[in-house]
Design an enzyme around this catalytic site. Structure first.
Site, PDB file in Angstrom:
ATOM      1  CB  CYS A 112      -0.946  -0.006   1.192  1.00 32.66           C
ATOM      2  SG  CYS A 112      -1.970  -1.474   1.224  1.00 32.66           S
ATOM      3  CG  HIS A 253      -3.367   3.061   2.241  1.00 29.28           C
ATOM      4  ND1 HIS A 253      -3.813   2.668   0.992  1.00 29.28           N
ATOM      5  CD2 HIS A 253      -3.471   1.967   3.032  1.00 29.28           C
ATOM      6  CE1 HIS A 253      -4.161   1.399   1.037  1.00 29.28           C
ATOM      7  NE2 HIS A 253      -3.964   0.948   2.265  1.00 29.28           N
ATOM      8  CG  ASN A 283      -6.706  -1.214   1.177  1.00 32.81           C
ATOM      9  OD1 ASN A 283      -5.974  -0.806   0.283  1.00 32.81           O
ATOM     10  ND2 ASN A 283      -6.232  -1.696   2.319  1.00 32.81           N
TER      11      ASN A 283
HETATM   12  N1  COA Z   1     -18.716  -9.165   8.591  1.00 32.97           N
HETATM   13  C1  COA Z   1     -19.190  -9.486   9.813  1.00 32.97           C
HETATM   14  N2  COA Z   1     -18.380  -9.790  10.839  1.00 32.97           N
HETATM   15  C2  COA Z   1     -17.059  -9.783  10.618  1.00 32.97           C
HETATM   16  C3  COA Z   1     -16.519  -9.454   9.369  1.00 32.97           C
HETATM   17  C4  COA Z   1     -17.401  -9.159   8.333  1.00 32.97           C
HETATM   18  N3  COA Z   1     -16.973  -8.824   7.104  1.00 32.97           N
HETATM   19  N4  COA Z   1     -15.169  -9.521   9.452  1.00 32.97           N
HETATM   20  C5  COA Z   1     -14.870  -9.863  10.711  1.00 32.97           C
HETATM   21  N5  COA Z   1     -16.009 -10.034  11.423  1.00 32.97           N
HETATM   22  C6  COA Z   1     -16.158 -10.422  12.812  1.00 32.97           C
HETATM   23  C7  COA Z   1     -14.988 -11.233  13.317  1.00 32.97           C
HETATM   24  O1  COA Z   1     -15.132 -12.574  12.940  1.00 32.97           O
HETATM   25  C8  COA Z   1     -15.100 -11.013  14.803  1.00 32.97           C
HETATM   26  O2  COA Z   1     -16.084 -11.883  15.297  1.00 32.97           O
HETATM   27  P1  COA Z   1     -15.898 -12.609  16.731  1.00 32.97           P
HETATM   28  O3  COA Z   1     -15.839 -11.483  17.733  1.00 32.97           O
HETATM   29  O4  COA Z   1     -17.108 -13.452  16.824  1.00 32.97           O
HETATM   30  O5  COA Z   1     -14.609 -13.351  16.623  1.00 32.97           O
HETATM   31  C9  COA Z   1     -15.649  -9.584  14.919  1.00 32.97           C
HETATM   32  O6  COA Z   1     -16.194  -9.275  13.626  1.00 32.97           O
HETATM   33  C10 COA Z   1     -14.602  -8.575  15.292  1.00 32.97           C
HETATM   34  O7  COA Z   1     -13.444  -8.831  14.516  1.00 32.97           O
HETATM   35  P2  COA Z   1     -12.207  -7.863  14.552  1.00 32.97           P
HETATM   36  O8  COA Z   1     -11.177  -8.355  13.585  1.00 32.97           O
HETATM   37  O9  COA Z   1     -11.804  -7.607  15.966  1.00 32.97           O
HETATM   38  O10 COA Z   1     -12.895  -6.534  13.972  1.00 32.97           O
HETATM   39  P3  COA Z   1     -12.290  -5.108  13.805  1.00 32.97           P
HETATM   40  O11 COA Z   1     -13.144  -4.134  14.456  1.00 32.97           O
HETATM   41  O12 COA Z   1     -10.819  -5.086  14.082  1.00 32.97           O
HETATM   42  O13 COA Z   1     -12.465  -4.877  12.229  1.00 32.97           O
HETATM   43  C11 COA Z   1     -11.110  -4.921  10.265  1.00 32.97           C
HETATM   44  C12 COA Z   1     -11.830  -5.746  11.303  1.00 32.97           C
HETATM   45  C13 COA Z   1     -10.372  -5.859   9.320  1.00 32.97           C
HETATM   46  C14 COA Z   1     -12.136  -4.104   9.500  1.00 32.97           C
HETATM   47  C15 COA Z   1     -10.113  -3.967  10.970  1.00 32.97           C
HETATM   48  O14 COA Z   1      -9.353  -4.690  11.909  1.00 32.97           O
HETATM   49  C16 COA Z   1      -9.184  -3.287  10.032  1.00 32.97           C
HETATM   50  O15 COA Z   1      -9.589  -2.511   9.190  1.00 32.97           O
HETATM   51  N6  COA Z   1      -7.869  -3.529  10.192  1.00 32.97           N
HETATM   52  C17 COA Z   1      -6.865  -2.908   9.380  1.00 32.97           C
HETATM   53  C18 COA Z   1      -6.847  -3.584   8.080  1.00 32.97           C
HETATM   54  C19 COA Z   1      -6.035  -2.871   7.093  1.00 32.97           C
HETATM   55  O16 COA Z   1      -5.947  -1.689   7.103  1.00 32.97           O
HETATM   56  N7  COA Z   1      -5.460  -3.662   6.191  1.00 32.97           N
HETATM   57  C20 COA Z   1      -4.810  -3.196   5.064  1.00 32.97           C
HETATM   58  C21 COA Z   1      -3.515  -2.620   5.384  1.00 32.97           C
HETATM   59  S1  COA Z   1      -2.952  -1.830   3.956  1.00 32.97           S
END
Ligand code: COA
Length: 326
Positions: A112, A253, A283
Site C-alpha cells: 500500500c 492510504h 482499499n
Molecule cells: N462481517 C461481519 N463480521 C465480521 C466481518 C465481516 N466482514 N469480518 C470480521 N467479522 C467479525 C470477526 O469474525 C469477529 O467476530 P468474533 O468477535 O465473533 O470473533 C468480529 O467481527 C470482530 O473482529 P475484529 O477483527 O476484531 O474486527 P475489527 O473491528 O478489528 O475490524 C477490520 C476488522 C479488518 C475491519 C479492521 O481490523 C481493520 O480494518 N484492520 C486494518 C486492516 C487494514 O488496514 N489492512 C490493510 C492494510 S494496507
C-alpha cells in the site's frame, strides 16, 4: 531544482461490487461493513482485465493532464503487488502499449506504500538530473488475490489505478518538498500473500491451502496503522517547520475510515481536510493515494499553491509520507 507532479490520472473498472453483493458470498452485512470500515462498494475487473489494462488508462490521463507525449517519458515505474504476471514487469508491458519507446521500465513492490515509494524513486532520478519525465503508475487488481470465502478480508479490497507524471520545476516554493520511507520486516506476516512466489510456488497443495490469497491479522494491523500514520504525518511536516494548520489536504492510504478518524483526532486535523474515497473504492492498495489525489485535483479541491501531505502504511510492514506544494 525540485521534482513536481505535472499531471494526474486514474481509472477504475466498471463493475461495482456493493456490500449487498458481498452478503451473498459470506456471512456479513452492509451495516457491519459500513460501521467497521466505512466501505460501501468497490470495483472489480472484468474477466481478462489485468493490472496493465487499468494502469495504462490512468497513465494516458496523467500524460494528457501534464501535456506530455509518451515518447517524452524517460522512465516508467509501476507500483503494484498484483502485476499481470511475475515476469516480465508490468511497467514493461505498459511501456510497449503506451509507445513510450525511450523509457526504462520497472516495478516496485511496497504494497500500500508503493505509490509513495515510487514517487520517491522518481524524485531521486529527477533531482539527480538523470531523467526529465518519470511516469509513476500504481495499479492493483486486489480481486485477484482476494479470498471470496474469507469475510475478514474480502470486504476490504478493490481494484483501481492512479498515475502521475513527475517532472522538474525551478520554482522555489513548489514541488515535492520531501519524502520519508520506512519499513519493519519483523511484521511481514501481518499482511501477506504466502503462495505463488519462490517459497510456495504454484502447486495443487498450495492452491488447496488457499495460499494464493491475502492473509491479514486485521486487529493488530489496525493499531499499528493508526500509530505509523500519525508518526508519518508529523515526520513529513517537521523538516519544513509546518504545522497541521498549514495542511490544505491530507491524502492518505484508504484502508478504513476508523483508522483515518483516529489519525485525524490524534493529529488535531479536521476530517474536512482528509481526502476520502474509500466508501466507493475500498482499499486499492498502492493505487489508493493517486486515485484519491486525482479525484481531488479534478474536483478543484487541490489547486496550485495547496499544501498536500501524502501518508501511507501497508504490508511489509511499510509506512511512508510525502509533502507536496501543488
Ligand atoms: N462481517 C461481519 N463480521 C465480521 C466481518 C465481516 N466482514 N469480518 C470480521 N467479522 C467479525 C470477526 O469474525 C469477529 O467476530 P468474533 O468477535 O465473533 O470473533 C468480529 O467481527 C470482530 O473482529 P475484529 O477483527 O476484531 O474486527 P475489527 O473491528 O478489528 O475490524 C477490520 C476488522 C479488518 C475491519 C479492521 O481490523 C481493520 O480494518 N484492520 C486494518 C486492516 C487494514 O488496514 N489492512 C490493510 C492494510 S494496507
Amino acid at each position: 531544482m525540485r521534482s513536481h507532479i505535472l499531471g494526474t490520472g486514474s481509472y477504475v473498472p466498471k463493475q461495482v461490487l456493493t456490500n449487498a453483493d458481498l452478503e451473498q458470498l459470506v456471512d456479513t452485512s452492509d451495516s457491519w461493513i459500513v460501521e467497521r470500515t466505512g466501505i460501501r462498494e468497490r470495483r472489480k475487473v472484468a474477466p481478462g482485465e489485468a493490472c496493465s489494462d487499468l494502469g495504462i488508462r490512468a497513465a494516458q490521463q496523467a500524460l494528457a493532464a501534464a501535456n506530455i507525449q509518451s515518447a517524452d517519458v524517460d522512465l516508467i515505474i509501476v507500483a503494484t503487488c498484483t502485476g499481470d504476471s511475475p515476469l516480465p514487469s508490468t511497467a514493461s508491458l505498459i511501456q510497449y502499449r503506451l509507445g513510450a519507446s525511450r523509457a526504462a521500465a520497472f516495478d516496485i513492490s511496497a504494497a500500500c506504500c508503493g505509490f509513495v515509494y515510487a514517487l520517491s524513486a522518481a524524485d531521486a532520478f529527477i533531482r539527480s538530473g538523470q531523467y526529465r519525465h518519470v511516469l509513476v503508475i500504481a495499479s492493483e487488481v486486489m480481486s485477484s488475490v482476494t479470498d471470496w470465502t474469507d469475510r475478514n478480508t474480502c470486504v476490504l479490497f478493490g481494484d483501481g489505478a492512479g498515475a502521475v507524471v513527475v517532472g522538474r520545476t525551478e520554482e522555489e516554493d513548489r514541488g515535492l518538498l520531501s519524502v520519508h520511507l520506512h519499513a519493519d520486516g519483523r511484521l511481514s506476516d501481518l499482511i501477506c500473500v504466502p503462495g505463488g512466489g519462490s517459497s510456495f510456488p504454484a502447486s495443487e497443495s498450495m492452491l488447496a491451502e488457499r495460499l494464493q490469497y491475502v492473509k491479514m491479522r486485521g486487529n493488530e494491523t489496525f493499531k499499528i496503522a493508526v500509530k505509523t500514520m500519525e508518526e508519518a504525518v508529523r515526520e513529513a511536516l517537521a523538516p519544513h517547520n509546518l504545522t497541521m494548520d498549514d495542511i490544505d489536504y491530507l491524502v492518505p492510504h484508504q484502508a478504513n475510515i476508523r483508522i483515518l478518524k483516529a489519525v485525524g483526532q490524534r493529529l488535531g486535523l479536521s476530517m474536512e481536510k482528509v481526502v476520502l474515497n474509500l466508501d466507493r473504492f475500498g482499499n486499492t492498495s498502492a493505487a489508493s493515494i493517486p486515485l484519491a489525489l486525482d479525484e481531488a485535483v479534478r474536483a478543484g479541491q487541490i489547486r496550485p499553491g495547496s499544501l498536500i501531505v501524502l501518508a501511507a502504511f501497508g504490508a511489509g510492514l511499510t509506512w511512508a509520507s510525502g509533502v507536496v506544494r501543488w
